[in-house]
Design a protein around this motif. Sequence first.
Motif, PDB file in Angstrom:
ATOM      1  N   LEU A 190       0.828  -1.200   0.000  1.00 52.42           N
ATOM      2  CA  LEU A 190       0.000   0.000   0.000  1.00 52.42           C
ATOM      3  C   LEU A 190       0.866   1.256   0.000  1.00 52.42           C
ATOM      4  O   LEU A 190       0.575   2.226  -0.703  1.00 52.42           O
ATOM      5  CB  LEU A 190      -0.949  -0.001   1.198  1.00 52.42           C
ATOM      6  N   ALA A 191       1.947   1.257   0.763  1.00 50.48           N
ATOM      7  CA  ALA A 191       2.848   2.409   0.783  1.00 50.48           C
ATOM      8  C   ALA A 191       3.448   2.655  -0.599  1.00 50.48           C
ATOM      9  O   ALA A 191       3.570   3.807  -1.036  1.00 50.48           O
ATOM     10  CB  ALA A 191       3.954   2.201   1.818  1.00 50.48           C
TER      11      ALA A 191
ATOM     12  N   GLU B  46       1.793   7.900  -6.280  1.00 48.91           N
ATOM     13  CA  GLU B  46       0.802   8.909  -6.672  1.00 48.91           C
ATOM     14  C   GLU B  46       1.128  10.317  -6.171  1.00 48.91           C
ATOM     15  O   GLU B  46       0.471  11.273  -6.556  1.00 48.91           O
ATOM     16  CB  GLU B  46      -0.567   8.518  -6.104  1.00 48.91           C
ATOM     17  N   LEU B  47       2.118  10.455  -5.300  1.00 47.83           N
ATOM     18  CA  LEU B  47       2.296  11.718  -4.579  1.00 47.83           C
ATOM     19  C   LEU B  47       3.105  12.794  -5.288  1.00 47.83           C
ATOM     20  O   LEU B  47       3.004  13.950  -4.922  1.00 47.83           O
ATOM     21  CB  LEU B  47       2.935  11.454  -3.209  1.00 47.83           C
ATOM     22  N   GLY B  48       3.932  12.475  -6.219  1.00 41.12           N
ATOM     23  CA  GLY B  48       4.811  13.485  -6.797  1.00 41.12           C
ATOM     24  C   GLY B  48       6.128  13.542  -6.045  1.00 41.12           C
ATOM     25  O   GLY B  48       6.484  12.605  -5.327  1.00 41.12           O
TER      26      GLY B  48
ATOM     27  N   ALA C  58       9.287   2.620   1.862  1.00 40.34           N
ATOM     28  CA  ALA C  58       8.410   1.837   0.990  1.00 40.34           C
ATOM     29  C   ALA C  58       7.682   2.735  -0.015  1.00 40.34           C
ATOM     30  O   ALA C  58       7.384   2.306  -1.127  1.00 40.34           O
ATOM     31  CB  ALA C  58       7.396   1.044   1.818  1.00 40.34           C
ATOM     32  N   MET C  59       7.443   3.983   0.366  1.00 40.64           N
ATOM     33  CA  MET C  59       6.814   4.938  -0.552  1.00 40.64           C
ATOM     34  C   MET C  59       7.781   5.369  -1.656  1.00 40.64           C
ATOM     35  O   MET C  59       7.369   5.990  -2.627  1.00 40.64           O
ATOM     36  CB  MET C  59       6.311   6.163   0.216  1.00 40.64           C
ATOM     37  N   GLY C  60       9.064   5.063  -1.476  1.00 40.87           N
ATOM     38  CA  GLY C  60      10.050   5.400  -2.495  1.00 40.87           C
ATOM     39  C   GLY C  60      10.933   6.580  -2.140  1.00 40.87           C
ATOM     40  O   GLY C  60      11.606   7.128  -3.012  1.00 40.87           O
TER      41      GLY C  60
ATOM     42  N   LEU D  38      -7.603  16.790   2.380  1.00 44.47           N
ATOM     43  CA  LEU D  38      -7.441  15.473   2.988  1.00 44.47           C
ATOM     44  C   LEU D  38      -7.539  14.394   1.917  1.00 44.47           C
ATOM     45  O   LEU D  38      -8.336  14.501   0.977  1.00 44.47           O
ATOM     46  CB  LEU D  38      -8.506  15.243   4.058  1.00 44.47           C
ATOM     47  N   HIS D  39      -6.691  13.363   2.061  1.00 47.11           N
ATOM     48  CA  HIS D  39      -6.644  12.254   1.101  1.00 47.11           C
ATOM     49  C   HIS D  39      -6.760  10.938   1.856  1.00 47.11           C
ATOM     50  O   HIS D  39      -6.077  10.728   2.857  1.00 47.11           O
ATOM     51  CB  HIS D  39      -5.337  12.281   0.309  1.00 47.11           C
ATOM     52  N   ARG D  40      -7.604  10.068   1.365  1.00 49.78           N
ATOM     53  CA  ARG D  40      -7.775   8.750   1.972  1.00 49.78           C
ATOM     54  C   ARG D  40      -7.073   7.703   1.118  1.00 49.78           C
ATOM     55  O   ARG D  40      -7.191   7.702  -0.101  1.00 49.78           O
ATOM     56  CB  ARG D  40      -9.258   8.423   2.118  1.00 49.78           C
TER      57      ARG D  40
END
Length: 185
Positions: free
Chosen positions: A31-32, A38-40, A59-61, A177-179
Amino acid sequence: MRWLEIRRHAPTKKGVARGRGSHLSASGVGLARAVGAELGSFELVVTSASPRAIETAIAMGWAVDDAVDMPSGYVPGEVGHHDQWGWPQPYVRYAELLADGGGLAAVAAEHRKIWTEAVRSVPDGSGALIVSHGGSIEPALVSCLPDADHASWGTPFGHLDGVRLDFEDGRFTGARLHRAPGAPS
């Protein structure tokens, strides 16, 4: 303008597999990765000193630029562990508690200071990422935007949920806010 992205850490292992520091589960790593893609980009990445927060950023990179001690938003006598999940309007309740000026207000102020220092350290037109914990993000967010429509913000932060804060003229000016998709809370 600058921005600050704040995310709650990814899901952790449970039971005996949890280990010290609540390391990420395999599904948490997946998930991370998905959320991170997607975050930029970010000029700075700061996490709490907890292994689960550091592991989430990786994990998000992202390489972690700094890991700092962040106080818990669970303050004895004010907010018990996961109390926010039982409140019908958690952000409204946090605003009420912060107005009392107790220990929670001090915790929120410490997070706001960390957040402000991070976003001020990046060049104009860029952003910073902070990976933190549920129960701490919510009161700090209310503290950053005390006049916002807190009733419209919905539920507390589940795993990898987050908020992007706009920062202009030395202050936070807006929040989105982002889910996280399908994240267990």
